[in-house]
Scaffold this motif. Structure first.
Motif, PDB file in Angstrom:
ATOM      1  N   GLY A 199       0.822  -1.204   0.000  1.00 23.21           N
ATOM      2  CA  GLY A 199       0.000   0.000   0.000  1.00 23.21           C
ATOM      3  C   GLY A 199       0.852   1.248   0.000  1.00 23.21           C
ATOM      4  N   ALA A 200       0.341   2.310  -0.629  1.00 23.78           N
ATOM      5  CA  ALA A 200       0.990   3.620  -0.618  1.00 23.78           C
ATOM      6  C   ALA A 200      -0.128   4.659  -0.505  1.00 23.78           C
ATOM      7  CB  ALA A 200       1.816   3.827  -1.883  1.00 23.78           C
ATOM      8  N   PHE A 201      -0.124   5.414   0.581  1.00 22.72           N
ATOM      9  CA  PHE A 201      -1.270   6.274   0.886  1.00 22.72           C
ATOM     10  C   PHE A 201      -0.831   7.714   1.163  1.00 22.72           C
ATOM     11  CE2 PHE A 201      -2.068   1.961   2.311  1.00 22.72           C
ATOM     12  CZ  PHE A 201      -3.270   1.663   1.695  1.00 22.72           C
ATOM     13  N   GLN A 202      -1.687   8.653   0.794  1.00 15.78           N
ATOM     14  CA  GLN A 202      -1.425  10.054   1.094  1.00 15.78           C
ATOM     15  C   GLN A 202      -1.810  10.400   2.526  1.00 15.78           C
ATOM     16  OE1 GLN A 202      -3.425  12.452  -1.835  1.00 15.78           O
ATOM     17  NE2 GLN A 202      -1.983  11.909  -3.476  1.00 15.78           N
ATOM     18  N   HIS A 203      -2.740   9.628   3.086  1.00 15.16           N
ATOM     19  CA  HIS A 203      -3.217   9.893   4.445  1.00 15.16           C
ATOM     20  C   HIS A 203      -2.748   8.776   5.380  1.00 15.16           C
ATOM     21  CE1 HIS A 203      -5.674  13.170   2.937  1.00 15.16           C
ATOM     22  NE2 HIS A 203      -6.164  12.355   2.019  1.00 15.16           N
ATOM     23  N   ASN A 205      -3.954   7.708   8.124  1.00 16.44           N
ATOM     24  CA  ASN A 205      -5.011   6.841   8.649  1.00 16.44           C
ATOM     25  C   ASN A 205      -5.257   5.629   7.753  1.00 16.44           C
ATOM     26  OD1 ASN A 205      -5.435   8.358  10.932  1.00 16.44           O
ATOM     27  ND2 ASN A 205      -7.148   9.519  10.091  1.00 16.44           N
ATOM     28  N   ASN A 206      -5.156   5.842   6.448  1.00 17.33           N
ATOM     29  CA  ASN A 206      -5.332   4.723   5.521  1.00 17.33           C
ATOM     30  C   ASN A 206      -4.193   3.716   5.653  1.00 17.33           C
ATOM     31  OD1 ASN A 206      -7.708   5.824   4.482  1.00 17.33           O
ATOM     32  ND2 ASN A 206      -6.622   6.977   2.905  1.00 17.33           N
ATOM     33  N   ALA A 207      -3.000   4.230   5.863  1.00 18.14           N
ATOM     34  CA  ALA A 207      -1.853   3.352   6.052  1.00 18.14           C
ATOM     35  C   ALA A 207      -1.987   2.556   7.348  1.00 18.14           C
ATOM     36  CB  ALA A 207      -0.553   4.164   6.062  1.00 18.14           C
ATOM     37  N   LEU A 208      -2.508   3.226   8.374  1.00 18.46           N
ATOM     38  CA  LEU A 208      -2.704   2.551   9.663  1.00 18.46           C
ATOM     39  C   LEU A 208      -3.753   1.448   9.557  1.00 18.46           C
ATOM     40  CD1 LEU A 208      -2.622   5.633  12.065  1.00 18.46           C
ATOM     41  CD2 LEU A 208      -0.908   3.817  11.909  1.00 18.46           C
ATOM     42  N   TYR A 234       2.775   7.477   2.578  1.00 18.19           N
ATOM     43  CA  TYR A 234       2.985   6.503   3.643  1.00 18.19           C
ATOM     44  C   TYR A 234       2.937   5.107   3.024  1.00 18.19           C
ATOM     45  CZ  TYR A 234       2.107  10.564   6.538  1.00 18.19           C
ATOM     46  OH  TYR A 234       2.166  11.816   7.108  1.00 18.19           O
ATOM     47  N   LEU A 235       4.092   4.471   2.997  1.00 17.61           N
ATOM     48  CA  LEU A 235       4.226   3.162   2.376  1.00 17.61           C
ATOM     49  C   LEU A 235       4.076   2.067   3.423  1.00 17.61           C
ATOM     50  CD1 LEU A 235       7.408   3.923   0.224  1.00 17.61           C
ATOM     51  CD2 LEU A 235       5.001   4.386  -0.332  1.00 17.61           C
ATOM     52  N   VAL A 236       3.319   1.049   3.097  1.00 20.89           N
ATOM     53  CA  VAL A 236       3.127  -0.086   3.997  1.00 20.89           C
ATOM     54  C   VAL A 236       3.934  -1.263   3.460  1.00 20.89           C
ATOM     55  CG1 VAL A 236       1.454  -1.599   5.109  1.00 20.89           C
ATOM     56  CG2 VAL A 236       0.801   0.742   4.503  1.00 20.89           C
ATOM     57  N   TRP A 237       4.898  -1.709   4.257  1.00 20.35           N
ATOM     58  CA  TRP A 237       5.803  -2.774   3.853  1.00 20.35           C
ATOM     59  C   TRP A 237       5.589  -4.018   4.709  1.00 20.35           C
ATOM     60  CZ3 TRP A 237      11.231   0.003   3.241  1.00 20.35           C
ATOM     61  CH2 TRP A 237      11.179   0.842   2.113  1.00 20.35           C
ATOM     62  N   VAL A 238       5.680  -5.146   4.060  1.00 17.01           N
ATOM     63  CA  VAL A 238       5.530  -6.432   4.736  1.00 17.01           C
ATOM     64  C   VAL A 238       6.740  -7.301   4.437  1.00 17.01           C
ATOM     65  CG1 VAL A 238       4.229  -8.586   4.796  1.00 17.01           C
ATOM     66  CG2 VAL A 238       3.007  -6.415   4.712  1.00 17.01           C
ATOM     67  N   GLY A 239       7.380  -7.802   5.496  1.00 15.82           N
ATOM     68  CA  GLY A 239       8.444  -8.783   5.338  1.00 15.82           C
ATOM     69  C   GLY A 239       9.787  -8.213   4.923  1.00 15.82           C
ATOM     70  N   SER A 240      10.793  -9.053   5.061  1.00 18.85           N
ATOM     71  CA  SER A 240      12.157  -8.733   4.676  1.00 18.85           C
ATOM     72  C   SER A 240      12.783 -10.004   4.114  1.00 18.85           C
ATOM     73  CB  SER A 240      12.942  -8.229   5.895  1.00 18.85           C
ATOM     74  OG  SER A 240      14.265  -7.925   5.539  1.00 18.85           O
ATOM     75  N   PHE A 241      13.272  -9.930   2.870  1.00 19.12           N
ATOM     76  CA  PHE A 241      13.687 -11.136   2.171  1.00 19.12           C
ATOM     77  C   PHE A 241      15.074 -10.966   1.545  1.00 19.12           C
ATOM     78  CE2 PHE A 241       9.158 -10.325   1.912  1.00 19.12           C
ATOM     79  CZ  PHE A 241       8.623 -11.462   2.488  1.00 19.12           C
ATOM     80  N   GLU A 242      15.809 -12.043   1.518  1.00 14.93           N
ATOM     81  CA  GLU A 242      17.152 -12.018   0.952  1.00 14.93           C
ATOM     82  C   GLU A 242      17.128 -12.082  -0.566  1.00 14.93           C
ATOM     83  OE1 GLU A 242      20.284 -11.603   2.099  1.00 14.93           O
ATOM     84  OE2 GLU A 242      19.303 -10.993   3.956  1.00 14.93           O
TER      85      GLU A 242
END
Length: 269
Positions: A199-203, A205-208, A234-242
């Protein structure tokens, strides 16, 4: 089959084939169980399965008697899919959830526990499922959300058999947790080379809200700020991968299980 499982089989059958069940199916399991012979019980149960093949009761009993846990889960899943409104659907879903929980697959376990709570709110297993859904968060160090869910659990089910465990969990979280503000921005670099942007949001609250969705299922998630042409996203990131392959594989599972689109982001070295 383990000796412990053999010993519990008559108890499980008594539970499943109580007075109400016997009346509905016209089969005298109470009399069968008087033999206290597991082999006889299995034989009679198999006869019932063949006679009532394809019915919810037969499917449940077949899964109950299955010695291999993974096959039993497949059979329980088949039952829930075919007969979601049957009297066995909620307990089948509960057993599926516990299978994943026992294997340490907490994200899958939590998803099934929550499905039980949402789909079968009148089930006798709802309070148990709610506790274990929170326990999945505890196991994955999602302490903030876990703390709130345990408080809700105790408020809704003060008489639950898991109330003492819930209180102990809350005490332990009080020592471990660092709740902090609802949103914090971090400049720390992720350990992996890739992450998934969901997700990438301007607000904010949407990111939350997006972050809350993933936290609900015990999935580690973070919010990052990015400035583009003077505007903050506001970028929403999930996980961390090699590797990109690992990231894509996990992303596909998110899409399949939760219907969430993603894109792979290569992190700065």
């Amino acid at each position: 089959m383990s000796g412990k499982w053999l010993l519990t089989l008559p108890i499980l059958l008594c539970t499943c084939f109580g007075e109400g069940f016997t009346q509905n199916t016209k089969i005298d399991f109470a009399n069968i169980l008087k033999t206290k012979n597991v082999d006889d019980i299995r034989q009679q149960a198999q006869k019932y399965i063949q006679t009532h093949k394809g019915t919810p009761a037969a499917l449940f009993l077949q899964a109950l008697l299955e010695e291999q846990a993974d096959k039993a889960v497949e059979q329980y899943s088949h039952l829930v899919t075919l007969y979601p409104n049957s009297e066995f659907a909620d307990v089948a879903l509960y057993r599926i959830a516990h299978y994943y929980y026992a294997r340490g697959l907490y994200i899958s376990a939590r998803r099934h526990f929550l499905n039980l709570v949402e789909q079968y709110p009148n089930s006798e297993y709802v309070d148990d499922a709610m506790y274990f859904a929170a326990a999945c968060l505890f196991a994955t160090s999602q302490f903030k959300t876990c703390y709130m869910e345990l408080q809700k659990f105790l408020r809704l089910y003060p008489g639950s058999r898991y109330k003492a465990l819930a209180r102990e969990d809350l005490k332990e979280i009080s020592v471990k947790k660092n709740l902090g503000p609802i949103y914090t921005h971090s400049n720390k670099k992720s350990k992996g080379k890739y992450t998934l942007q969901v997700g990438a949001f301007q607000h904010i609250n949407n990111a939350l809200k997006q972050r809350e969705f993933f936290e609900k299922y015990g999935i580690p998630v973070e919010i990052r700020e990015k400035n583009i042409n003077g505007k903050t996203l506001y970028l929403v990131w999930v996980g961390s991968f090699e590797t990109e392959i690992e990231a894509r594989s996990y992303g596909n599972s998110l899409k399949k299980n939760y219907g969430k689109l993603y894109r792979i982001v290569e992190l700065n070295p």
